[in-house]
Design an enzyme around this catalytic site. Structure first.
Site, PDB file in Angstrom:
ATOM      1  N   LYS A  94       7.600   6.606   8.702  1.00 23.71           N
ATOM      2  CA  LYS A  94       7.293   5.717   9.971  1.00 23.71           C
ATOM      3  C   LYS A  94       8.427   4.895  10.255  1.00 23.71           C
ATOM      4  O   LYS A  94       8.946   4.388   9.225  1.00 23.71           O
ATOM      5  CB  LYS A  94       6.217   5.029   9.746  1.00 23.71           C
ATOM      6  CG  LYS A  94       5.779   3.824  10.913  1.00 23.71           C
ATOM      7  CD  LYS A  94       5.196   2.655  10.033  1.00 23.71           C
ATOM      8  CE  LYS A  94       6.258   1.916   9.207  1.00 23.71           C
ATOM      9  NZ  LYS A  94       5.576   0.660   8.414  1.00 23.71           N
ATOM     10  N   ASP A 142      -1.365   0.306   8.583  1.00 21.80           N
ATOM     11  CA  ASP A 142      -0.405   1.226   9.309  1.00 21.80           C
ATOM     12  C   ASP A 142      -0.786   2.465   9.373  1.00 21.80           C
ATOM     13  O   ASP A 142      -0.213   3.437   9.835  1.00 21.80           O
ATOM     14  CB  ASP A 142       0.823   1.178   8.329  1.00 21.80           C
ATOM     15  CG  ASP A 142       1.853   0.273   8.810  1.00 21.80           C
ATOM     16  OD1 ASP A 142       1.586  -0.533   9.897  1.00 21.80           O
ATOM     17  OD2 ASP A 142       2.906  -0.003   7.944  1.00 21.80           O
TER      18      ASP A 142
HETATM   19  O1  C5P Z   1      -2.722  -3.067   5.210  1.00 22.10           O
HETATM   20  P1  C5P Z   1      -1.993  -2.644   4.096  1.00 22.10           P
HETATM   21  O2  C5P Z   1      -2.752  -2.705   3.044  1.00 22.10           O
HETATM   22  O3  C5P Z   1      -1.069  -1.702   4.544  1.00 22.10           O
HETATM   23  O4  C5P Z   1      -1.112  -4.399   4.121  1.00 22.10           O
HETATM   24  C1  C5P Z   1      -0.497  -4.634   3.006  1.00 22.10           C
HETATM   25  C2  C5P Z   1      -0.267  -6.119   3.259  1.00 22.10           C
HETATM   26  O5  C5P Z   1       0.458  -6.494   3.995  1.00 22.10           O
HETATM   27  C3  C5P Z   1      -1.565  -6.761   3.255  1.00 22.10           C
HETATM   28  O6  C5P Z   1      -2.616  -7.276   2.324  1.00 22.10           O
HETATM   29  C4  C5P Z   1      -1.155  -8.139   4.284  1.00 22.10           C
HETATM   30  O7  C5P Z   1      -0.835  -9.053   3.077  1.00 22.10           O
HETATM   31  C5  C5P Z   1      -0.044  -7.734   4.846  1.00 22.10           C
HETATM   32  N1  C5P Z   1      -0.100  -7.337   6.147  1.00 22.10           N
HETATM   33  C6  C5P Z   1      -0.366  -8.403   7.193  1.00 22.10           C
HETATM   34  N2  C5P Z   1      -0.447  -8.199   8.314  1.00 22.10           N
HETATM   35  C7  C5P Z   1      -0.333  -6.762   8.770  1.00 22.10           C
HETATM   36  C8  C5P Z   1      -0.170  -5.700   7.938  1.00 22.10           C
HETATM   37  C9  C5P Z   1       0.009  -6.126   6.572  1.00 22.10           C
HETATM   38  O8  C5P Z   1      -0.424  -9.760   6.807  1.00 22.10           O
HETATM   39  N3  C5P Z   1      -0.536  -6.452  10.189  1.00 22.10           N
END
Ligand code: C5P
Length: 298
Positions: A19, A149
């Site tokens: 990505k 994502d």
């Molecule tokens: O959703 P994912 O586990 O991929 O995201 C990892 C971390 O990135 C989340 O725990 C959060 O701290 C941060 N994050 C965020 N805002 C987003 C995506 C991710 O703060 N839109």
């Protein structure tokens, strides 16, 4: 003769494309701490590869260049398989034991999807293997549960993502030569979000599809990755990687996601090939990949 033993087990191969956040504007923060984004996203033609095979019992194996850096017990692929099974049971849809192999060729914690792309490919691949279907909304719900994502990786087509990444609109985009460069220093996404100085930045604004590739790249030049300054402060090699890409005459250079993969878009295959070769000679211990972006229809 046992006709069952003669039947070859069903086998499905699914790519988990890298990505690429062409732009990532952080526009706010929700009460639960997740950040609101406005991101223009495309995907590479290359990525990890997953093989799903019907089997007598469940198994999971990770191979490939970066395979040894991943756990085979605690992996988003397994979480995706298990959440999918629960939803299939709810919907009276078929599923069975499966052997999964992940060929991990994308660097870990590198801002180009990685685990999210693998999880999304697991959802796509298992639905194909099991010839099962789920209502679109339920599938999106599982994807978002796996990570912000994952819904965009499930689409794996050029798009604009808003909300925390789940509000998706497909976007028309050309396929262009692409070089990915990563200094192979893992970057923690939560840490980068935490060190943001400003969280209420302006959104991307209206995008249009210019007549040619050169004008399109020019139109991107006003866009930012708001996670790039904190990532560069934490890993100085990210700024160096972007500098080297700019020197290689890329038409557009940015960091993807929370880093540390940087990318260059090129007008010609020859220019991208020359850049990839020069970069891999100059920095033999970095990750360098020559590929293309996928085309997109709105
Ligand atoms: O959703 P994912 O586990 O991929 O995201 C990892 C971390 O990135 C989340 O725990 C959060 O701290 C941060 N994050 C965020 N805002 C987003 C995506 C991710 O703060 N839109």
């Amino acid at each position: 003769m046992n006709p069952v033993s003669e039947r070859r087990p069903e086998r499905v191969v699914e790519t988990a494309p890298a990505k690429i956040n062409l732009a990532l504007h952080v526009t706010g923060r929700r009460d639960d701490g997740y950040h609101l984004l406005d991101s223009l996203v495309t995907f590479a033609e290359d990525g990890d590869e997953l093989v799903f095979q019907a089997s007598g019992s469940d198994s999971f194996r990770v191979t490939g260049r970066f395979g040894s850096e991943l756990s085979e017990d605690d992996n988003l692929v397994l979480k995706a398989r298990d959440l999918l099974r629960v939803a299939l049971d709810e919907n009276d849809q078929p599923h069975g034991p499966v052997s999964i192999t992940l060929d991990k060729s994308l660097p870990i914690a590198s801002g180009i999807g990685g685990g999210s792309a693998d999880a999304a490919a697991t959802l796509r691949g298992l639905l194909r293997l099991w010839k099962a279907e789920l209502p679109g909304e339920r599938l999106q719900q599982i994807a978002l549960q796996l990570g912000a994502d994952v819904p965009m990786c499930l689409a794996s087509t050029p798009l604009r993502a808003r909300g925390i990444g789940e509000a998706i609109d497909t976007v028309a985009m050309p396929s262009v030569p692409l070089v990915l460069v990563n200094p192979l220093k893992p970057v923690s996404t939560p840490e980068i979000f935490r060190s943001l100085k400003q969280r209420d930045n302006d959104p991307i604004g209206e995008m249009f599809m210019p007549a040619d590739v050169s004008a399109w790249m020019q139109s991107l030049s006003a866009l930012r990755n708001d996670l790039q300054p904190p990532a560069e402060a934490l890993v100085p090699e990210i700024a160096e990687a972007c500098d080297l890409l700019r020197q290689s005459l890329a038409g557009y250079v940015r960091m993807s996601g929370s880093g540390g993969t940087c990318f260059g878009l090129y007008e010609t295959e020859a220019a991208a090939m020359k850049a990839a070769l020069a970069l891999s000679v100059y920095r033999p211990n970095w990750y360098v990949l020559l590929t293309r972006t996928v085309p997109g229809d709105a």
